[in-house]
Design a protein around this motif. Structure first.
Motif, short mmCIF file in Angstrom:
data_model
loop_
_atom_site.label_atom_id
_atom_site.label_comp_id
_atom_site.label_asym_id
_atom_site.label_seq_id
_atom_site.Cartn_x
_atom_site.Cartn_y
_atom_site.Cartn_z
N LEU A 28 1.03 -1.10 0.30
CA LEU A 28 -0.13 0.31 0.12
C LEU A 28 0.97 1.61 -0.11
O LEU A 28 0.43 2.43 -1.28
CB LEU A 28 -1.09 -0.34 1.58
N MET A 29 1.77 0.71 0.83
CA MET A 29 2.43 2.35 0.93
C MET A 29 3.51 2.72 -0.56
O MET A 29 3.80 3.41 -0.51
CB MET A 29 3.56 2.56 1.60
N ASP A 30 3.90 1.99 -1.15
CA ASP A 30 4.69 1.70 -2.67
C ASP A 30 3.72 2.04 -3.50
O ASP A 30 4.19 2.84 -4.84
CB ASP A 30 5.12 0.01 -3.05
N TYR A 31 2.27 1.83 -3.28
CA TYR A 31 1.37 2.15 -4.24
C TYR A 31 1.41 4.38 -3.96
O TYR A 31 1.28 4.97 -5.04
CB TYR A 31 -0.45 1.89 -3.94
N VAL A 32 1.40 3.90 -2.90
CA VAL A 32 1.36 5.56 -2.51
C VAL A 32 2.74 6.41 -3.54
O VAL A 32 2.07 7.42 -4.19
CB VAL A 32 0.59 6.26 -1.05
N GLY A 33 3.39 5.64 -3.33
CA GLY A 33 4.45 6.60 -3.58
C GLY A 33 5.00 6.56 -5.28
O GLY A 33 5.60 7.60 -5.51
N MET A 34 4.39 5.47 -5.92
CA MET A 34 4.00 5.67 -6.93
C MET A 34 3.04 6.41 -7.79
O MET A 34 3.45 6.94 -8.90
CB MET A 34 3.59 4.13 -7.76
N LEU A 35 2.36 6.93 -6.82
CA LEU A 35 1.11 7.77 -7.11
C LEU A 35 1.82 8.97 -7.11
O LEU A 35 1.18 9.94 -7.76
CB LEU A 35 -0.19 7.41 -6.94
N LEU A 36 2.57 9.63 -5.97
CA LEU A 36 2.73 10.91 -5.87
C LEU A 36 3.52 11.09 -6.20
O LEU A 36 4.16 12.11 -6.91
CB LEU A 36 2.57 10.95 -4.16
#
Length: 648
Positions: A271-279
């Motif tokens: 989930l935190m990797d997804y957040v990083g990829m989105l931001l």
């Protein structure tokens, strides 16, 4: 920015999206496209019925008839050979979803006291960022991900319906609101479920918006009834299922190398990797070859597991603390988490896929624009004002996304560039190494294939070592190279406690290769015995597991091809009893006929006939062939009545 100006800005973003994606619409079919669209081609060629193509052989709960029907429409309008019409359809759906994102964001933010005056502007920005984000390339240009797109489309329609109903309630139009809550919205959820099951999160998303924008005292009765009926009851049903029949939901863990606890720990990092990829998009690291995402085996193994859990908790607590001042940030963040509730929690599925963010990213981008409420109005600046700085930041981010997305689209124009980027940034991905190996074999570059597999054999992962050795045998079968008995012995020596879906793929094509071309010093019986040893070593896996049943089915076919029908019957009987697969059942009928057990074959044939639908043309054709074989065998055995009585 007025609503009309906001709409014009959105249409410009839609045109830009079409322009950026257009060059990638002739890209290749990849991965699951072949499996997902084969039945569509069969329908187009007249060898499968429309019901077979739309519903398959799954129950309605797990079928995906709406996207399959859309594939039939695409084929009817275009063709089933080229990828362009399928990807064009996906692009149209992507733009339609972008429009719904704008509608939802505009209505939701209009209930934010701090941001209502700039709601159209922020809605246009959120929708633009969503449309142009490079993380969505692997959804739009991946034909079968239309399932995820349609599920998102109906989930967004459900959320929009809820916002409309909620506004009608506040305006005193009770009947219309109830019609939307109890008729229109549930229909949207059902349509989403018939596209892909993660649309089940739609009522939870509505609850998030309720808490963010409307929770100002006692919940109105229609709203309370809606959540009790469409959120409370399903939650109780899921809890009861987990309590009294947990294997219905969790039995799939037998097919993977990780446990429920390990999956939950790993999903915090995902989930935190997804957040990083989105931001902060990192285009080169994006893609389909994410099977190398490390499993968390403990809270500090790797250490980032605890860090990510702490980060998720910290952001969630912060969102709760600022809910009244920044409700859009609260709504967006918990929308992101709630939208991941199906695919990023306890279900036994693969750890990481970026297309899982297609719906959740709507929430994260809303949270991003919702942070504007926390920017001080008297922010000290030298030249630009607060509004100008916001426009510059939003426009700059949109421009960066345009460039990044166009770069990814160029990668997705060609299968070779997709594979090369995967090899560079995911060198330990088994999936990309196998795809690169298949490409090398296709061009007769067996030395390149050997280099790829040898690198995996030298790695630390025992499953990668096993799979690489099996693929070396496959390549040797095609090229006529020896040493395969030793490779099979070493693969079996890994003694892995479970067989996964990955092995079934390797076993199937290896069995096909050895039947078609032979395999040097490795005979069919030798291969069957070796694969059987691998199956028997999987002691932590029940016979009911799908990979184990498929493997036994493959082994039974190899034994049958070698003329060893009793051994073939033994293996396929275990496969049939374990999983009840109709394909295994049909082959068991054949092995029973070949080993002189006609009465058992007749009974099983009758059972299969009752279970296979009349519209399953290929299966009905196979049953007809078995009936004919059984009649012929009985006719030939008719003079030998005493022998037949002994058998019975």
């Amino acid at each position: 920015m007025s609503v009309n100006t906001s709409r014009l800005f959105l249409f410009a973003a839609m045109l830009a999206t079409f322009g950026i994606y257009w060059t990638g619409l002739n890209g290749p079919f990849i991965f699951d496209d072949a499996q997902g669209l084969d039945i569509v081609r069969a329908w187009h060629e007249g060898t499968a019925s429309w019901r077979e193509a739309v519903f398959g052989d799954a129950s309605l709960l797990f079928a995906r008839p709406i996207p399959m029907a859309s594939f039939l429409l695409t084929t009817w309008l275009g063709d089933s050979v080229t990828s362009f019409p399928f990807k064009l359809g996906n692009l149209v759906l992507h733009v339609a979803c972008g429009y719904l994102v704008w509608c939802i964001a505009r209505r939701a933010i209009s209930h934010d006291r701090e941001l209502r005056t700039v709601a159209p502007t922020l809605a246009a920005l959120a929708a633009t960022l969503w449309l142009l984000h490079p993380l969505h390339v692997s959804t739009v240009l991946y034909a079968v991900q239309r399932m995820a797109q349609l599920s998102t489309l109906f989930a967004l329609l459900a959320v929009l319906t809820y916002l409309i109903a909620r506004e009608q309630l506040e305006a005193g139009r009770i009947r219309r609101a109830c019609a939307h809550l109890f008729v229109t919205l549930p229909l949207m959820v059902v349509a989403g479920l018939l596209s892909k099951q993660n649309a089940a999160v739609a009522p939870l998303l509505c609850l998030v918006l309720e808490l963010a924008y409307f929770a100002r005292g006692r919940m109105p009765r229609p709203v309370a009834g809606f959540f009790a009926l469409f959120l409370g009851l399903p939650a109780l049903g899921a809890a009861a299922l987990l309590t009294f029949a947990p294997m219905r939901l969790l039995g799939g863990y037998d097919d993977w190398d990780f446990t429920l606890g390990q999956r939950l720990l790993t999903q915090a990092r995902a989930l935190m990797d997804y957040v990083g990829m989105l931001l902060i998009p990192r285009g080169p690291r994006m893609g389909l070859y994410t099977d190398d995402f490390a499993v968390s085996t403990g809270l500090f193994s790797p250490a980032t597991t605890a860090v990510c859990i702490a980060a998720l908790l910290a952001i969630s607590i912060t969102a709760c603390l600022v809910r009244r001042r920044a409700p859009t940030f609260f709504a967006g963040w918990f929308f992101f988490l709630a939208a991941h509730a199906v695919e990023s929690t306890f279900l036994p599925i693969e750890m990481y896929y970026e297309h899982r963010n297609y719906l959740p990213s709507v929430g994260l981008l809303m949270a991003l624009v919702g942070l504007w409420a926390l920017v001080p109005r008297d922010l000290p600046t030298n030249v630009l004002g607060r509004t100008q700085l916001g426009a510059l930041a939003g426009g700059g981010f949109a421009l960066v996304l345009c460039v990044a997305t166009f770069g990814r689209v160029l990668i997705w124009k060609d299968e070779n560039t997709i594979i090369e980027q995967g090899l560079r940034f995911h060198p330990q991905s088994l999936r990309v190494n196998f795809h690169a190996g298949d490409r090398a074999i296709k061009h007769g570059q067996f030395d390149v294939h050997r280099q790829l597999m040898t690198r995996l054999v030298a790695g630390p992962d025992p499953r990668n070592r096993e799979m690489a050795r099996l693929d070396l045998i496959y390549a040797n079968c095609l090229s006529g190279t020896g040493g395969n008995q030793e490779l099979l012995r070493l693969a079996a020596a890994e003694r892995l406690p479970r067989i996964t879906v990955l092995e079934t793929y390797a076993f199937h094509r290896l069995s096909t290769a050895i039947r078609d071309k032979g395999c040097g010093d490795l005979t069919q019986v030798g291969l069957a015995d070796g694969l059987r040893e691998i199956i028997d070593a999987a002691t932590l896996q029940p016979e009911q597991s799908q990979p184990k049943g498929v493997t036994r089915y493959v082994v039974s076919q190899i034994y049958a091809s070698a003329g060893l029908w009793p051994q073939a019957r033994e293996q396929v009987d275990l496969a049939w009893r374990g999983g009840g697969d109709k394909r295994a059942g049909a082959f068991l009928v054949q092995t029973l006929i070949e080993t002189g057990r006609q009465s058992e074959a007749s009974r099983l044939l009758a059972e299969l006939d009752s279970r296979i639908d009349k519209d399953e043309l290929a299966a009905q054709k196979a049953l007809a062939a078995l009936r004919a074989q059984l009649v012929t065998t009985r006719r030939e055995a008719a003079p030998a009545l005493p022998a037949a009585r002994v058998e019975q």
